[in-house]
Scaffold this motif. Structure first.
Motif, short mmCIF file in Angstrom:
data_model
loop_
_atom_site.label_atom_id
_atom_site.label_comp_id
_atom_site.label_asym_id
_atom_site.label_seq_id
_atom_site.Cartn_x
_atom_site.Cartn_y
_atom_site.Cartn_z
N ARG A 190 -3.96 -6.77 0.76
CA ARG A 190 -3.88 -8.15 1.48
C ARG A 190 -4.63 -9.05 1.04
O ARG A 190 -6.03 -8.77 0.02
N ILE A 200 -1.84 -0.28 0.77
CA ILE A 200 -1.10 -1.74 1.13
C ILE A 200 -2.27 -2.71 1.65
O ILE A 200 -3.79 -2.21 1.36
N VAL A 242 -3.55 -2.08 6.68
CA VAL A 242 -4.10 -2.11 5.26
C VAL A 242 -5.19 -0.84 5.19
O VAL A 242 -6.01 0.15 5.64
N ALA A 257 -1.04 -2.90 -5.94
CA ALA A 257 0.33 -2.70 -4.80
C ALA A 257 1.22 -2.02 -6.28
O ALA A 257 2.19 -1.34 -6.02
N ASP A 277 5.07 -8.95 -0.45
CA ASP A 277 6.55 -8.10 0.74
C ASP A 277 6.34 -8.40 2.23
O ASP A 277 7.24 -8.43 2.61
N GLY A 337 3.00 0.02 -3.30
CA GLY A 337 2.42 -0.32 -1.96
C GLY A 337 3.08 -1.55 -1.63
O GLY A 337 4.17 -1.82 -2.22
N GLN A 338 1.81 -2.03 -0.98
CA GLN A 338 2.91 -3.28 -0.21
C GLN A 338 2.02 -4.37 -0.65
O GLN A 338 0.21 -3.92 -0.34
#
Length: 446
Positions: A6, A4, A197, A30, A69, A35-36
C-alpha cells in the motif's frame, strides 16, 4: 509470493518526487510478485485534508504509470478504529493522560538536565479517580497512549537487514489526541490488518515507529507483515523534501515537460546499486528493481541528473510515442522534424523553439552573423541548390562551397549554422535544412 502492498499519502498537498519513491517501489513490488497495490488516503485530519489533493495525487500517480488495484479512504473507516481503540482500552493497553504540552515539555527538559533520556514516565498510570476528576473539572481532555511492552523488538527488514529496537528507551506513543482524532499509527495498523497487507514498504524515517506497530500488530493478529524501509531522497543541501517545495512536485514536473518514465526511473533507481539509466518502459523498471539493491544512505536529488536522463530518453523515443503530444503543441505531421531535433532537446516543449526556427523565423536572441563572413555568405547563396531538397542537399552544397572557398571544418559549417538557425549548436543540418526550405535559407544568408 504475491505481495499486498500500500501507499498511504495524506491529501494535504501535492506529492513530490520523494513521495513518488515509495509509491513506485510499492507498485513495482506488486507488479513483480503478481500482488495488489492499494492506494489508501490517510485523510483522518479533516482540517487539512482536501479532496482536490486526493484527486491530484491519483492523477499524478496515473501519469507516472501507477494504477491502484484498490482505493481506500481512512475517513470512511472511523468505526473500525473506534472499535479497536475501545478494545485496547479494555485490555489496559491504551491509557488516558492529562498532561498539557507545556507540562510534558518541562518534564523532558528536567530529564535531559539529569542526563536521562526524555522518555515518558507513565505518571498517568498512577492517577487515582480523584485526580482524574480534578483534571476533568478543569476542562482537560485526555490524550491516549499505548502501553508498550518494554522488550526488544526485532524484525528482518527487506532493505536494512536485521533491525532491533529496545522499547524501554521509547516513550509510550500517543495514539489518540485530546480532540479524539487519531494519529496515523493506529489506523495504519488496523488498515493493514483488515486489508491483508503482507509487506509495508516506506521511508527509513519510519524505522523507529516499527517496533510500536509490531507490538500493536501482535495484539490484533497473528500475521505481522514484513517491513522494508528504503532510503529517503534529499535535496542538494542535504535536507528532506517537503510538500511545500512546489518546484519538486510531480505536478510541476508534468507542467515543465518531463517524461513520466524519466521521473519514475529517477525516483526508483537513484540511491540504488543500479545506475540511473534510460529504460524502455515500466515493465523494464520492474524487472531491474529489487529491494536488496536499495542503499542505506540517503539519495540526493539533483535536477541536472533528471534533465540528463530525460534528454536521453527523448533521444531514443520514436515519433509514434510523441505524435499526439506534438500535435497538442501545434506541431502537425512532424515525423521528419521530430527525428531531426529529438537529439537536441532536454524536455519535449523544447521542440517549439526548433519548430519556430524551421518554419517561422530566427529567435530574438539569435547569434549574429560575423560581418567578416559577408563574402562567404555571398558565395554560399550563389551555390545554394534549387529545391526539391532532401538529406543529401546539405552535403552536396557544403562540398561545393568547400571547393569554392577552401574552407573546411568549423570555419565552413559554423557560419552556415549561425546564419540558418541563429544558434551555434543544434540539430544535424543535413536533416534540418530541408525543414527550413529554400526561401527562408535565402533570406537568412542574404
Amino acid at each position: 509470493m504475491a505481495e499486498i502492498v500500500r501507499f498511504a499519502p495524506s491529501p494535504t498537498g501535492n506529492i513530490h518526487i520523494g513521495n513518488a519513491r515509495p509509491a513506485l517501489i510499492n507498485w513495482l513490488v506488486a507488479q513483480k510478485t503478481g500482488g495488489q497495490f492499494i492506494l489508501r488516503f490517510d485523510d483522518t485530519d479533516a482540517e487539512r485534508s482536501r479532496q482536490e489533493y486526493a484527486d491530484n495525487i491519483a492523477e499524478d500517480l496515473a501519469w507516472l504509470g501507477v494504477t491502484p488495484d484498490r482505493v481506500e479512504r481512512q475517513s470512511a473507516r472511523m468505526e473500525a478504529y473506534d472499535a479497536v481503540a475501545q478494545k485496547l482500552k479494555d485490555m489496559g493497553r491504551l491509557y488516558a493522560c492529562y498532561e498539557s504540552a507545556d507540562e510534558l515539555d518541562r518534564k523532558r527538559k528536567r530529564q535531559r538536565a539529569r542526563g536521562l533520556p526524555p522518555v515518558y514516565d507513565r505518571a498517568a498510570l498512577e492517577l487515582n479517580a480523584e485526580q482524574i476528576a480534578a483534571y476533568e473539572a478543569e476542562g482537560r481532555k485526555p490524550h491516549w497512549r499505548f502501553l508498550l511492552d518494554q522488550k526488544s523488538v526485532t524484525w528482518e527488514d527487506g532493505v536494512r537487514g536485521t533491525q532491533s529496537i529496545e522499547c524501554d528507551s521509547v516513550s509510550d506513543p500517543v495514539l489518540i489526541r485530546e480532540d479524539g482524532t487519531y494519529l496515523y499509527t493506529l489506523p495504519s495498523v488496523i488498515d493493514d490488518v483488515d486489508m491483508g497487507v503482507t509487506m509495508v514498504i516506506r521511508g527509513d524515517d519510519h524505522v523507529t515507529n516499527t517496533a510500536v506497530q509490531i507490538q500493536i500488530f501482535e495484539l490484533l493478529t497473528d500475521k505481522v507483515p514484513q517491513f522494508a524501509h528504503h532510503n529517503l531522497i534529499i535535496n542538494a543541501s542535504g535536507e528532506g523534501l517537503s510538500k511545500r517545495l512546489g518546484s519538486l512536485s510531480i505536478r510541476s514536473m508534468r507542467e515543465d515537460g518531463y517524461e513520466p518514465l524519466s521521473v519514475a526511473i529517477f525516483a526508483v533507481l537513484n540511491g540504488t546499486s543500479e545506475s540511473v539509466q534510460p529504460l524502455a518502459d515500466m515493465a523494464a523498471l520492474a524487472d531491474l528493481f529489487a529491494l536488496d539493491k536499495v542503499s542505506r544512505s540517503a539519495s540526493k536529488f539533483d535536477i541536472a541528473d533528471l534533465v540528463h536522463l530525460n534528454a536521453r530518453i527523448l533521444h531514443e523515443t520514436g515519433y509514434d510515442a510523441v505524435a499526439g503530444r506534438l500535435a497538442a503543441l501545434g506541431i502537425e505531421g512532424g515525423e521528419a522534424f521530430w527525428h531531426a531535433v529529438r537529439g537536441n532537446i532536454e524536455r519535449l516543449p523544447d521542440v517549439k523553439d526548433w519548430w519556430s526556427i524551421a518554419h517561422e523565423g530566427l529567435p530574438e536572441d539569435a547569434v549574429e552573423k560575423d560581418p567578416a563572413d559577408a563574402d562567404f555568405y555571398a558565395r554560399a547563396l550563389a551555390l545554394l541548390p534549387q529545391e526539391p531538397w532532401d538529406e543529401t542537399t546539405w552535403k552536396s552544397w557544403t562540398s561545393a562551397l568547400k571547393s569554392e572557398t577552401g574552407r573546411k571544418g568549423k570555419t565552413l559549417f559554423m557560419p552556415l549554422r549561425v546564419a540558418l538557425t541563429g544558434r551555434s549548436h543544434g540539430p544535424e543540418l543535413a536533416a534540418f535544412l530541408p525543414l527550413i526550405g529554400y526561401q527562408r535559407s535565402v533570406d537568412r544568408l542574404s
